[in-house]
Design an enzyme around this catalytic site. Sequence first.
Site, mmCIF file in Angstrom:
data_model
loop_
_atom_site.group_PDB
_atom_site.id
_atom_site.type_symbol
_atom_site.label_atom_id
_atom_site.label_comp_id
_atom_site.label_asym_id
_atom_site.label_seq_id
_atom_site.Cartn_x
_atom_site.Cartn_y
_atom_site.Cartn_z
ATOM 1 N N HIS A 22 44.851 43.347 35.089
ATOM 2 C CA HIS A 22 45.799 42.648 36.105
ATOM 3 C C HIS A 22 47.143 42.809 35.885
ATOM 4 O O HIS A 22 47.997 42.916 36.682
ATOM 5 C CB HIS A 22 45.459 41.192 36.543
ATOM 6 C CG HIS A 22 44.087 40.964 37.188
ATOM 7 N ND1 HIS A 22 42.870 41.178 36.614
ATOM 8 C CD2 HIS A 22 43.824 40.812 38.612
ATOM 9 C CE1 HIS A 22 41.960 40.997 37.703
ATOM 10 N NE2 HIS A 22 42.579 40.727 38.769
ATOM 11 N N TYR A 41 49.392 35.128 45.668
ATOM 12 C CA TYR A 41 48.057 35.395 44.871
ATOM 13 C C TYR A 41 48.212 35.125 43.477
ATOM 14 O O TYR A 41 48.986 35.556 42.782
ATOM 15 C CB TYR A 41 47.607 36.798 45.312
ATOM 16 C CG TYR A 41 46.065 36.997 45.170
ATOM 17 C CD1 TYR A 41 45.276 36.067 44.314
ATOM 18 C CD2 TYR A 41 45.542 38.339 45.432
ATOM 19 C CE1 TYR A 41 44.112 36.371 44.321
ATOM 20 C CE2 TYR A 41 44.434 38.565 45.400
ATOM 21 C CZ TYR A 41 43.570 37.495 44.866
ATOM 22 O OH TYR A 41 42.048 37.783 44.794
ATOM 23 N N TRP A 76 38.452 48.938 43.109
ATOM 24 C CA TRP A 76 38.710 48.195 42.330
ATOM 25 C C TRP A 76 37.642 47.104 41.778
ATOM 26 O O TRP A 76 37.445 46.906 40.418
ATOM 27 C CB TRP A 76 39.946 47.252 42.846
ATOM 28 C CG TRP A 76 40.252 46.092 42.032
ATOM 29 C CD1 TRP A 76 39.995 44.629 42.140
ATOM 30 C CD2 TRP A 76 41.201 46.116 40.829
ATOM 31 N NE1 TRP A 76 40.526 44.007 40.910
ATOM 32 C CE2 TRP A 76 41.407 44.780 40.418
ATOM 33 C CE3 TRP A 76 42.027 47.061 40.422
ATOM 34 C CZ2 TRP A 76 42.233 44.532 39.131
ATOM 35 C CZ3 TRP A 76 42.799 47.020 39.417
ATOM 36 C CH2 TRP A 76 42.979 45.622 38.661
ATOM 37 N N TRP A 77 36.773 46.859 42.753
ATOM 38 C CA TRP A 77 35.392 46.117 42.544
ATOM 39 C C TRP A 77 34.685 46.818 41.305
ATOM 40 O O TRP A 77 34.163 46.313 40.489
ATOM 41 C CB TRP A 77 34.633 45.609 43.743
ATOM 42 C CG TRP A 77 35.296 44.929 44.758
ATOM 43 C CD1 TRP A 77 36.258 43.995 44.271
ATOM 44 C CD2 TRP A 77 34.691 44.653 45.930
ATOM 45 N NE1 TRP A 77 36.421 43.233 45.514
ATOM 46 C CE2 TRP A 77 35.578 43.435 46.390
ATOM 47 C CE3 TRP A 77 33.845 45.033 46.960
ATOM 48 C CZ2 TRP A 77 35.420 43.041 47.896
ATOM 49 C CZ3 TRP A 77 33.502 44.546 48.100
ATOM 50 C CH2 TRP A 77 34.427 43.662 48.517
#
Length: 104
Positions: A22, A41, A76-77
């Site tokens: 991240h 976020y 990304w997942w």
Amino acid sequence: MIRKASVMYVNKDSYAEYKKCHDDIWPEMIEELKVHGANNYSIFLEKETGKLFSYLEIESEEKWQQMAETAICKKWWKYMEPLMKTNPDNSPVSIKLEEVFYIK
């Protein structure tokens, strides 16, 4: 603006790697999140359990739901799958939280 919160789960031995991913999030992922109406976020970690608390503000549910169908989101997942509790499609297991109090 719609406020959304959820709980996800990171593997206890993956905290540092999760944070690094991240810290180095792909610019195209950030761009796609913004295109799909995401603002403010944040993700917080409870180290004792591996629970992640996610909070974001979105423009619309419909626009936000479309994010899951993008190529960058699916990429990304898949990238994050080894670090987290996930569903068969690699999306993170996510428990939606119901807002019970808000003060502005």
